[in-house]
Design an enzyme around this catalytic site. Structure first.
Site, PDB file in Angstrom:
ATOM      1  CD  GLU A   5       0.686  -3.631  -4.173  1.00  7.33           C
ATOM      2  OE1 GLU A   5      -0.092  -3.229  -5.049  1.00  7.33           O
ATOM      3  OE2 GLU A   5       0.863  -3.020  -3.109  1.00  7.33           O
ATOM      4  CG  HIS A  27      -4.680  -3.378  -4.732  1.00  7.22           C
ATOM      5  ND1 HIS A  27      -5.845  -2.852  -4.240  1.00  7.22           N
ATOM      6  CD2 HIS A  27      -3.699  -2.927  -3.911  1.00  7.22           C
ATOM      7  CE1 HIS A  27      -5.585  -2.122  -3.170  1.00  7.22           C
ATOM      8  NE2 HIS A  27      -4.287  -2.158  -2.950  1.00  7.22           N
TER       9      HIS A  27
END
Lengths: 398, 182
Positions: A148, A151
């Site tokens: 995450e 990202h």
């Protein structure tokens, strides 16, 4: 690492430009449809397409992140609510060299999943579900958080929002064109019957464009999204130096066949795995999807061997998928770093689930009180705060 | 006349480029310094956690006085170390002492069930991880800074910028992220 971001930005700009061209083509086709080949109408159609996109983009700029988080039902937590999760996010913040840790949210949902939002790096947020916290041990959770944060670091959120809005504009215009054709077509045909021969072709071409463009745009969008997922896996493996953590987390995610509460299509590309519908089985090889097949992601991570670097990920990618690899050549020069061995984790899923759901309740304003007489633990909702005076089991004052 | 203007334009452009290169070097150096201080932050956190840990374990591990004292002693050594070299050795010794301690703690189920001990254990695991990641981040920032400093055009200003030392750990296994095995 910086080269990696740069070379991917170039490729992403390419895709976004392509979507922009499709959007313009869409507008021109609409202009042809309504104006019947008049150059001015064609121009106006293009301008309208651009205007639609601009408006949607402006709307998304105002607080899109918070909207996304509230659609998912996420609550922000503090260190005391779930120390382990906060620690892991801090670790990965250091590893990824983000300036400051993102805000951390928990979603009360038994389906294991996680996502990141934030168009700007210093205003980013990560959210994980209680199902995920219950299912993963520390190393696996670290892998998911690393994915995450990758990202955020690779600026995927901004990219996918921009691309998503363009796709949305294209689909919207196609809808408008289709409806106009359906309801208004007959009237216009009788009106312009004098130069019918010429216009018939224009209308046919316009219809073909209106039908094909959204499909093409979706394929481009999905391809872009899948590529960013692979990249986030590669960066995540590099941050943790432990590809197996993310691999085994993905394996568990593939095994968990629980339907998710948040099925909004808007938030779907944000999650680490695609949210499942009620009666859906997680298919391991969906081609028309925002996410690459899980088994392929797992196999690539496991093939990386004892080295964590973009180079070893790329080699593994090529041997599993074939083709030219997924990472720009310029970034393959980075030093390979030895991966680490895991430590045994003695926590059970049951314990972890309890900790996770307590963290969510605490973040939602619940108060935790232990009865001093009988030891019963009360989790008092905010609306009853101060009104619950006695223990519900032994009636002793709390 | 036009030639003069062009020459002036080129000069201004060159000055701006030089300013950009110089500022880029300063920024890279500051990032390296910041990355270095991040390691110190985490090392200090580890030093702060250890007395609590020993205090919690004391009641359960009264027979392991030697191990506990070794941990405290290693911690004090690390705290009072002078210079990066001595500090490096002392921190490594502290890591080893902690490993020994957590290995022994495995034999005390009561201790392992203690909530306080569990949260301290999580904090220490995380701090160890953070130390490792911070070292890696420092090396990344330092490499970027050194590259800027040694390649054209940054090398023209390199006189005022000292090269960053890379983190080298003798033990190759420790180069990777050090993890305490509990």
């Amino acid at each position: 690492m910086w080269d990696q971001i740069r070379s991917n930005r170039r490729r992403s700009i390419f895709v976004v430009t392509g979507l922009g061209v499709l959007l313009a083509v869409m507008g021109v086709a609409l202009g042809m449809l309504f104006g019947g080949g008049d150059p001015a109408a064609v121009f106006i159609g293009g301008a309208i397409a651009l205007a639609v996109w601009l408006v949607m983009w402006m709307v998304s700029l105002s607080n899109g992140d918070d909207i996304m988080l509230s659609i998912a039902g996420a609550r922000e937590i503090e260190k005391k609510d779930h120390p382990q999760l906060v620690n892991i996010v801090e670790e990965m913040t250091i590893a990824s060299q983000l300036g400051k840790p993102p805000r951390i949210f928990i979603v009360d949902d038994p389906a294991p999943n996680a996502f990141a939002v934030g168009r700007k790096q210093d205003k980013a947020a990560v959210a994980v579900t209680t199902g995920l916290l219950g299912m993963m041990n520390r190393d696996e959770l670290q892998g998911v958080v690393a994915h995450e944060l990758a990202h955020i670091k690779n600026r995927d959120v901004a990219l996918m929002t921009t691309a998503g809005i363009m796709l949305g504009a294209i689909v919207l215009l196609a809808e408008i064109g289709g409806r106009a054709l359906w309801y208004g077509g007959a009237a216009r045909r009788s009106r312009s019957s004098s130069n019918n021969n010429n216009n018939a072709w224009v209308v046919v071409i316009a219809i073909v464009v209106i039908v094909l463009t959204p499909i093409l745009a979706q394929l481009m969008y999905f391809a872009l999204s899948r590529r960013r997922e692979y990249l986030a896996d590669a960066s995540g493996a590099l941050f943790t130096r432990y590809p197996e953590g993310l691999a085994s987390a993905l394996e568990k995610l593939g095994g968990g066949q629980v339907a998710q509460a948040d099925k909004s299509k808007v938030t779907a590309p944000m999650y680490i795995v695609r949210p499942l519908a009620d009666d859906e089985k997680r298919q391991l090889s969906a081609s028309f999807s925002t996410h690459p097949p899980l088994d392929r992601r797992i196999r690539i991570l496991r093939k990386m061997g004892g080295n964590a670097s973009y180079d070893s990920y790329n080699t593994a990618f090529k041997s599993v998928q074939g083709g030219a690899g997924v990472i720009g050549a310029r970034s393959l020069t980075g030093e390979a770093v030895a991966t680490v061995k895991p430590e045994p984790d003695s926590s059970t899923p049951r314990q972890r689930t309890r900790v996770a759901s307590d963290a969510f309740l605490s973040a939602s304003g619940y108060e935790r009180r232990e009865c001093s007489a009988c030891g019963a633990i009360h989790k008092i909702p905010p609306e009853l705060r101060g009104r619950l005076k006695n223990c519900t089991r032994c009636k002793a004052p709390l | 006349m036009t030639g003069l203007w062009i020459a002036l334009g080129v000069l201004v452009l060159l000055i701006f480029m030089a300013i950009g290169v110089y500022n880029g070097l300063v920024r890279a150096r500051n990032e390296t310094k910041n990355a270095w201080s991040q390691i110190d932050v985490q090392l200090k956190r580890r030093h702060d956690l250890i007395p609590n840990l020993v205090e919690t374990a004391k009641g359960y591990m009264s027979h392991e006085r030697e191990t506990l004292e070794a941990v405290i002693q290693a911690r004090n050594m690390a705290l009072n170390a002078n210079g990066p070299k001595e500090a490096g050795a002392a921190e490594a010794a502290l890591g080893t002492a902690l490993n020994g301690f957590f290995g022994l703690a495995e034999n005390y189920p009561d201790l392992k069930a203690n909530q306080n001990f569990l949260s301290l254990q999580e904090e220490l695991t995380s701090t160890e991880n953070k130390i490792g990641f911070a070292r890696q981040a420092y090396n990344d920032a330092g490499t970027a800074y050194n590259n800027k400093r040694e390649t054209f055009p940054g090398m023209m200003f390199a006189g005022g910028f000292e090269a960053a030392d890379m983190f080298e750990i003798e033990n190759a296994a420790e180069r990777a992220v050090p993890k305490v095995s509990f």
